[in-house]
Motif scaffolding. Structure first.
Motif, PDB file in Angstrom:
ATOM      1  N   GLU A 300       0.830  -1.207   0.000  1.00  0.00           N
ATOM      2  CA  GLU A 300       0.000   0.000   0.000  1.00  0.00           C
ATOM      3  C   GLU A 300       0.867   1.262   0.000  1.00  0.00           C
ATOM      4  O   GLU A 300       0.594   2.217  -0.737  1.00  0.00           O
ATOM      5  N   LYS A 301       1.932   1.259   0.810  1.00  0.00           N
ATOM      6  CA  LYS A 301       2.824   2.424   0.852  1.00  0.00           C
ATOM      7  C   LYS A 301       3.542   2.623  -0.480  1.00  0.00           C
ATOM      8  O   LYS A 301       3.746   3.758  -0.929  1.00  0.00           O
ATOM      9  N   LEU A 302       3.923   1.523  -1.106  1.00  0.00           N
ATOM     10  CA  LEU A 302       4.565   1.612  -2.414  1.00  0.00           C
ATOM     11  C   LEU A 302       3.605   2.212  -3.434  1.00  0.00           C
ATOM     12  O   LEU A 302       3.984   3.086  -4.227  1.00  0.00           O
ATOM     13  N   SER A 303       2.356   1.760  -3.404  1.00  0.00           N
ATOM     14  CA  SER A 303       1.357   2.263  -4.350  1.00  0.00           C
ATOM     15  C   SER A 303       1.116   3.759  -4.150  1.00  0.00           C
ATOM     16  O   SER A 303       1.065   4.528  -5.114  1.00  0.00           O
ATOM     17  N   GLU A 304       0.991   4.178  -2.896  1.00  0.00           N
ATOM     18  CA  GLU A 304       0.764   5.590  -2.598  1.00  0.00           C
ATOM     19  C   GLU A 304       1.955   6.439  -3.039  1.00  0.00           C
ATOM     20  O   GLU A 304       1.793   7.529  -3.603  1.00  0.00           O
ATOM     21  N   GLY A 305       3.161   5.939  -2.775  1.00  0.00           N
ATOM     22  CA  GLY A 305       4.360   6.672  -3.154  1.00  0.00           C
ATOM     23  C   GLY A 305       4.516   6.804  -4.654  1.00  0.00           C
ATOM     24  O   GLY A 305       4.916   7.861  -5.164  1.00  0.00           O
ATOM     25  N   LEU A 306       4.194   5.744  -5.373  1.00  0.00           N
ATOM     26  CA  LEU A 306       4.294   5.786  -6.839  1.00  0.00           C
ATOM     27  C   LEU A 306       3.278   6.756  -7.432  1.00  0.00           C
ATOM     28  O   LEU A 306       3.586   7.468  -8.397  1.00  0.00           O
ATOM     29  N   ASP A 307       2.081   6.786  -6.858  1.00  0.00           N
ATOM     30  CA  ASP A 307       1.063   7.733  -7.347  1.00  0.00           C
ATOM     31  C   ASP A 307       1.528   9.169  -7.143  1.00  0.00           C
ATOM     32  O   ASP A 307       1.352  10.027  -8.021  1.00  0.00           O
ATOM     33  N   LEU A 308       2.131   9.440  -5.989  1.00  0.00           N
ATOM     34  CA  LEU A 308       2.616  10.785  -5.691  1.00  0.00           C
ATOM     35  C   LEU A 308       3.755  11.181  -6.634  1.00  0.00           C
ATOM     36  O   LEU A 308       3.788  12.298  -7.156  1.00  0.00           O
ATOM     37  N   LEU A 309       4.666  10.246  -6.870  1.00  0.00           N
ATOM     38  CA  LEU A 309       5.785  10.531  -7.763  1.00  0.00           C
ATOM     39  C   LEU A 309       5.306  10.704  -9.198  1.00  0.00           C
ATOM     40  O   LEU A 309       5.823  11.560  -9.936  1.00  0.00           O
ATOM     41  N   ALA A 310       4.324   9.906  -9.607  1.00  0.00           N
ATOM     42  CA  ALA A 310       3.774  10.041 -10.965  1.00  0.00           C
ATOM     43  C   ALA A 310       3.218  11.443 -11.188  1.00  0.00           C
ATOM     44  O   ALA A 310       3.411  12.043 -12.253  1.00  0.00           O
ATOM     45  N   LYS A 311       2.553  11.995 -10.181  1.00  0.00           N
ATOM     46  CA  LYS A 311       2.023  13.356 -10.289  1.00  0.00           C
ATOM     47  C   LYS A 311       3.159  14.364 -10.399  1.00  0.00           C
ATOM     48  O   LYS A 311       3.064  15.338 -11.146  1.00  0.00           O
ATOM     49  N   GLY A 312       4.234  14.118  -9.635  1.00  0.00           N
ATOM     50  CA  GLY A 312       5.374  15.031  -9.701  1.00  0.00           C
ATOM     51  C   GLY A 312       6.040  15.022 -11.057  1.00  0.00           C
ATOM     52  O   GLY A 312       6.394  16.081 -11.600  1.00  0.00           O
ATOM     53  N   VAL A 313       6.233  13.839 -11.625  1.00  0.00           N
ATOM     54  CA  VAL A 313       6.867  13.727 -12.940  1.00  0.00           C
ATOM     55  C   VAL A 313       5.975  14.336 -14.012  1.00  0.00           C
ATOM     56  O   VAL A 313       6.448  15.073 -14.894  1.00  0.00           O
ATOM     57  N   ASP A 314       4.678  14.063 -13.935  1.00  0.00           N
ATOM     58  CA  ASP A 314       3.760  14.621 -14.931  1.00  0.00           C
ATOM     59  C   ASP A 314       3.688  16.144 -14.806  1.00  0.00           C
ATOM     60  O   ASP A 314       3.607  16.859 -15.813  1.00  0.00           O
ATOM     61  N   GLY A 315       3.737  16.642 -13.561  1.00  0.00           N
ATOM     62  CA  GLY A 315       3.716  18.084 -13.364  1.00  0.00           C
ATOM     63  C   GLY A 315       4.931  18.746 -13.998  1.00  0.00           C
ATOM     64  O   GLY A 315       4.819  19.793 -14.641  1.00  0.00           O
ATOM     65  N   PHE A 316       6.091  18.136 -13.836  1.00  0.00           N
ATOM     66  CA  PHE A 316       7.309  18.680 -14.429  1.00  0.00           C
ATOM     67  C   PHE A 316       7.235  18.612 -15.953  1.00  0.00           C
ATOM     68  O   PHE A 316       7.642  19.536 -16.655  1.00  0.00           O
ATOM     69  N   PHE A 317       6.722  17.511 -16.470  1.00  0.00           N
ATOM     70  CA  PHE A 317       6.537  17.363 -17.917  1.00  0.00           C
ATOM     71  C   PHE A 317       5.692  18.511 -18.461  1.00  0.00           C
ATOM     72  O   PHE A 317       6.021  19.118 -19.490  1.00  0.00           O
ATOM     73  N   GLN A 318       4.606  18.816 -17.764  1.00  0.00           N
ATOM     74  CA  GLN A 318       3.709  19.880 -18.225  1.00  0.00           C
ATOM     75  C   GLN A 318       4.381  21.243 -18.162  1.00  0.00           C
ATOM     76  O   GLN A 318       4.171  22.088 -19.040  1.00  0.00           O
ATOM     77  N   VAL A 319       5.190  21.474 -17.129  1.00  0.00           N
ATOM     78  CA  VAL A 319       5.903  22.743 -17.014  1.00  0.00           C
ATOM     79  C   VAL A 319       6.858  22.925 -18.196  1.00  0.00           C
ATOM     80  O   VAL A 319       6.918  23.987 -18.819  1.00  0.00           O
ATOM     81  N   VAL A 320       7.612  21.871 -18.503  1.00  0.00           N
ATOM     82  CA  VAL A 320       8.564  21.941 -19.609  1.00  0.00           C
ATOM     83  C   VAL A 320       7.837  22.113 -20.942  1.00  0.00           C
ATOM     84  O   VAL A 320       8.219  22.941 -21.776  1.00  0.00           O
ATOM     85  N   LEU A 321       6.782  21.342 -21.130  1.00  0.00           N
ATOM     86  CA  LEU A 321       6.048  21.395 -22.391  1.00  0.00           C
ATOM     87  C   LEU A 321       5.379  22.759 -22.590  1.00  0.00           C
ATOM     88  O   LEU A 321       5.394  23.319 -23.693  1.00  0.00           O
ATOM     89  N   THR A 322       4.809  23.310 -21.528  1.00  0.00           N
ATOM     90  CA  THR A 322       4.154  24.611 -21.620  1.00  0.00           C
ATOM     91  C   THR A 322       5.156  25.705 -21.952  1.00  0.00           C
ATOM     92  O   THR A 322       4.891  26.591 -22.774  1.00  0.00           O
ATOM     93  N   GLY A 323       6.331  25.643 -21.314  1.00  0.00           N
ATOM     94  CA  GLY A 323       7.367  26.623 -21.604  1.00  0.00           C
ATOM     95  C   GLY A 323       7.858  26.536 -23.031  1.00  0.00           C
ATOM     96  O   GLY A 323       8.087  27.557 -23.699  1.00  0.00           O
TER      97      GLY A 323
END
Length: 352
Positions: A300-323
């Motif tokens: 469960e902790k692994l799943s929660e951590g991966l979901d949080l990291l996925a949001k972080g990576v996607d957020g960075f992707f969007q920042v780079v793409l938008t710029g």
């Protein structure tokens, strides 16, 4: 997650990074110095926030998520700085534009690789959940099904991700070209290049750490040293040395993984797997519920951590793409770089 196709250009064909700080016959105005100082002070504070209080925090999924959040914030800061400089596109040197576009295309590739690895780990997590479901069922073949799922997890988690393997080449390219471009007759350009150096150093460091964690090898480990002339150098060098030293220690110990949450799952797996009967209907067999629960909590902790990291990576992707999209749009319109982005809600694209 996909990125636009763009021909790869030479990355940061720069000269001496200190040439732009105090070139002969050139000084920065108090206003430009204030803009640069504000950026560098914020960068130093951000790096300090990322420095873990203990070695146990290093390479936890929550720390990696924070690292991606800090990276998104720094990339948003460079957009704010460019807006503050009021530097029209026609004043940009062509090589600066090449630099930015090449940065973005490589970072989008790295984000895609990280996202693919997170997805792969989540697929393995599904096998663990299936095993736990079977262990808690009353089916006559519950144990054989559970063992099959655990066997599948062990095989899946031990496989390699080709996308992650390619990150090393991208990082090598970036590390081999950390110098800054020569800037002549443009005080604003000098400020921009010095700020971008800080962005790139933080970006290379964070991406290299995640690449090492995901690949399970120190071959992607990047050793950097920033000159003390930069205001954020003490914070960066402290963070960099702490994390890289801990990574080397962990790998020298022959660990299965350096990811904290994944290591906890593997430990629980090793305790549970040997006590699961390998026959279909073992009469009167009961498992130690504490061992099953231990694997359940770790999963469960692994799943929660991966979901949080996925949001972080996607957020960075969007920042780079938008710029990137903003720059290309302004190249077509001849406006100020990021002028319409600054009026938009680009901060919403970053990790909250």
């Amino acid at each position: 997650m996909s990125r636009p196709q763009e021909p790869h250009r030479p990355f940061f064909p720069f000269g001496n990074p200190f040439r732009m700080i105090s070139p002969k016959g050139s000084t920065l105005s108090p206003q430009l110095l204030a803009v640069l100082h504000a950026f560098e002070i914020t960068l130093g504070e951000r790096l300090k926030k990322l420095t873990p209080k203990s070695n146990d925090e290093i390479l936890s999924l929550s720390w990696m998520s924070l690292a991606m959040q800090m990276l998104s914030e720094t990339h948003n800061d460079i957009k704010t700085l460019i807006t503050d400089l009021d530097l029209p596109v026609h004043d940009w040197d062509e090589k600066w534009i090449d630099v930015y576009l090449d940065i973005s295309v490589k970072l989008l590739d790295i984000c895609i690789a990280f996202s693919s690895e997170i997805s792969r780990l989540n697929q393995g997590n599904l096998l663990l959940q299936c095993a736990l479901h079977n262990l808690n069922s009353a089916s006559s073949n519950q144990f054989s099904r559970a063992r099959s799922s655990l066997d599948g997890w062990k095989q899946h988690i031990g496989s390699k991700n080709p996308r992650i393997e390619k990150c090393g080449g991208i990082l090598d390219n970036l590390v081999g070209s950390l110098d800054l471009p020569k800037v002549k007759k443009s005080p604003k350009g000098k400020v921009l290049m010095q700020a971008m150096y800080g962005v790139k150093v933080q970006t290379v460091f964070v991406c290299s750490v995640l690449a090492v964690a995901f690949s399970g090898s120190t071959k992607n480990l990047v050793d950097l040293e920033v000159a003390e002339t930069y205001r954020w150098a003490p914070e960066f060098n402290s963070l960099h040395n702490l994390v890289n030293e801990e990574l080397r220690v962990r790998f020298s110990g022959g660990r299965f993984t350096v990811l904290k949450e994944l290591e906890a799952v593997d430990s629980a797996f090793k305790e549970l797997y040997p006590i699961i009967p390998d026959v279909a209907d073992p009469i009167g067999t009961e498992l130690d519920l504490k061992t099953v629960e231990q694997l359940g909590r770790a999963t469960e902790k692994l799943s929660e951590g991966l979901d949080l990291l996925a949001k972080g990576v996607d957020g960075f992707f969007q920042v780079v793409l938008t710029g990137r999209d903003a720059l290309l749009s302004n190249l077509r319109s001849g406006g100020t770089v990021y002028d319409h982005v600054s009026r938009g809600n680009i901060g919403a694209q970053a990790v909250n």
